[in-house]
Write an enzyme that holds these catalytic residues in place. Structure first.
Site, PDB file in Angstrom:
ATOM      1  CG  ASN A   1      -0.405  -0.085   2.503  1.00 40.22           C
ATOM      2  OD1 ASN A   1       0.749  -0.453   2.639  1.00 40.22           O
ATOM      3  ND2 ASN A   1      -1.171   0.252   3.514  1.00 40.22           N
TER       4      ASN A   1
ATOM      5  CD  GLU B   1       4.445  -0.097  13.027  1.00 38.96           C
ATOM      6  OE1 GLU B   1       3.253   0.007  13.358  1.00 38.96           O
ATOM      7  OE2 GLU B   1       5.374   0.479  13.611  1.00 38.96           O
TER       8      GLU B   1
ATOM      9  CB  CYS C   1      -2.692  -0.207   8.609  1.00 43.13           C
ATOM     10  SG  CYS C   1      -1.147   0.656   8.563  1.00 43.13           S
TER      11      CYS C   1
ATOM     12  CD  GLU D   1       8.058   0.679  11.053  1.00 40.52           C
ATOM     13  OE1 GLU D   1       7.200   1.107  10.270  1.00 40.52           O
ATOM     14  OE2 GLU D   1       8.743  -0.322  10.803  1.00 40.52           O
TER      15      GLU D   1
END
Ligand code: ADP
Length: 499
Positions: A169, A270, A304, A479
């Site tokens: 994505n 993640e 997400c 992150e």
């Protein structure tokens, strides 16, 4: 020339693929382009056309890459931080110089509109720039000693070779958010990009090479979905790999966690979200609608942190639904990512479209009302109409699973307690958003939402300076930001005695 044709919306993406100087078909291992016995196709989601065939690296190539990364680790970790920083900065500068080319590649293989792809390139380069700066800000500690004849030091050292597994994505930014931190810390990496979008990872390899990043520091092993489990297993079990960093679905994350347990690797995960977006009675409705549009429909709903459930208080419910539907119809345009006015590209593949379709039909069968959209879009096979559903309830699939598509389900609620309870009634917790102008409520709700990231009166919250990550089954670690580099550093306690 061919790239300009893409940009004008001509359907010549496959032909143009041959023209970009950054397009590569082989794996990148130990500073060399390495083929494999077979290849797999990379398809343009907008048309289904084959863009290119790419080397289908298997476990053997992956082991080779791990070994190249392990050899390079010795000198990369010893390089002065200033040197690593300068190389990352060079890599960043080359990304900026080649931003249009990189954006074209993203739009071709992922489908997102060109302007959005360009923003991704800047975001992606931003991580490399950020971590080029962070490389020089890794500090240890000197701790007060409990004994007269001892001194106590804390050193920060790179963990070693990192296996990096990324999704489709954000074909570029999900790589640099990890790799920037890893390289800055002194780690070397083996990247396994998503099978749908390996071209961006390989273009980054070409630029890393041009930037002078030493052989073996950044390796890429593209592979098909069929080869993915065996390549993933090498990364998760090879004793030479010290760390696994993954972005993708919770289901795949659990497989990798199990595999990584056998050699007790460090892990960053993640994973999926189920982001709530709460609109309270006190909210500024127009701002909430603008935030809803951005948070839901960016990347056609395929991030997400995209809102998955809208919870709207009963006093503003009808006005919000009405204005949200009007905004969807007014502002969103479905089409090829290469057409200038497109805001909604295709979904990544047929499976993704089927999921949205399944969520709509399940919701409608249980009493939801389609306010706008609701079906596949006539533009092409992988396109779906931006959809808004009202009268949604918590027993519907679209509120329980991440749709990952352009579907906005709206639930009506009565009290703040009820909204927070619904928002938290899920085993994941990545992002959450709410709109309110009541300061006490703002504090209460921000603290009570069980998520890693909260947007208050904001529908977009990612930036390189801020910590990205989730709680519950949305993952482990953070992150970006000043925290991101810690994922690639070990703490070593040094006790200096007999003084
Ligand atoms: P999606 O279903 O949207 O593709 P995934 O979590 O399956 O989401 O994919 C994210 C990344 O994880 C991709 O690079 C994919 O190839 C990879 N992946 C999927 N399954 C495995 C596996 N068993 N081992 C290693 N990587 C995997």
């Amino acid at each position: 020339m061919a790239l300009r044709l893409w940009a004008r919306g001509f359907s010549s993406a496959p032909a143009a693929a041959a023209a970009s100087s950054l397009l590569r078909s082989d794996g990148y291992i130990g500073g060399r382009w390495v083929g494999a016995a077979t290849t797999f196709p990379v398809l343009e989601p907008a048309s289904g056309a084959e863009l290119r065939r790419v080397a289908d690296c298997g476990p053997a190539e992956c082991r080779q890459a791990v070994s190249a990364a392990a050899s390079a680790f010795g000198s990369w970790k010893e390089a002065p931080a200033k040197e690593r920083s300068a190389l990352l900065r060079k890599w960043h500068d080359l990304m900026i110089q080649n931003k249009d080319d990189l954006a074209n590649i993203i739009t071709a293989e992922n489908g997102k509109p060109l302007q959005e792809a360009l923003r991704e390139v800047l975001y992606s380069a931003g991580f490399v720039e950020w971590f080029s700066e962070e490389a020089r800000h890794i500090y240890g500690d000197v701790i007060s000693s409990p004994m007269r004849d001892r001194r106590i030091l804390v050193l920060k050292q790179p963990v070693g070779v990192a296996g990096i597994i990324t999704p489709w994505n954000f074909p570029s930014a999900m790589i640099t958010r990890k790799v920037g931190a890893a390289l800055a810390a002194g780690c070397t990496v083996v990247v396994k990009p998503a099978e749908d979008t390996p071209l961006s990872a390989l273009a980054l390899a070409e630029l890393a090479d041009q930037a002078g990043i030493p052989a073996g520091v950044y390796n890429v092993v593209p592979c098909s979905r069929e080869k993915t489990p065996s390549v993933g297993e090498v990364l998760c079990t090879d004793p030479l790999v010290a760390k696994i960093s993954f972005t993708g679905s919770t289901a795949t994350g659990k497989i990798l966690l199990r595999q990584a347990a056998s050699t007790v690797k460090r892990v960053s995960m993640e994973l999926g979200g189920n982001a709530p977006f709460i609109v309270f009675d006190s909210a500024d409705i127009d701002r909430a609608v603008a935030g809803a549009l951005a948070s839901k429909y960016r990347n056609s709903g395929q991030t997400c942190v995209c809102t998955n459930r809208f919870l709207v208080q009963k006093g503003v419910h009808d006005a919000f639904v009405k204005r949200f539907a009007e905004a969807i119809q007014r502002e969103l345009r479905v089409g090829s990512g290469f057409q200038e006015d497109t805001t909604q590209g295709p979904l990544i593949n047929e499976k993704a479209v089927e999921k949205v379709e399944r969520h709509v039909s399940d919701a409608v069968s249980k009493g939801a009302r389609i306010v706008t959209g609701g079906k596949r879009h006539s533009f092409g096979k992988n396109f779906f109409e931006p959809t808004l559903l009202s009268e949604v309830t918590t027993d519907m699939l679209c509120t329980q699973e991440e749709t990952f598509g352009p579907l906005a389900p709206v639930l009506k609620f009565d009290t703040e307690e009820e909204a927070v309870a619904i928002a938290n009634s899920t085993n994941v917790g990545l992002a959450g958003y709410f709109y309110s102008q009541d300061p006490a409520q703002i504090w209460r709700v921000a603290e009570r939402l069980e998520v890693g990231m909260v947007g208050i009166n904001e529908g977009l919250l990612s930036s390189v300076e801020c910590p990205f990550g989730g709680v519950k089954q949305s993952g482990l670690g953070r992150e970006g930001s000043k925290y991101g580099i810690d994922e690639y550093l070990e703490i070593k306690y040094v006790c200096y005695g007999s003084l």
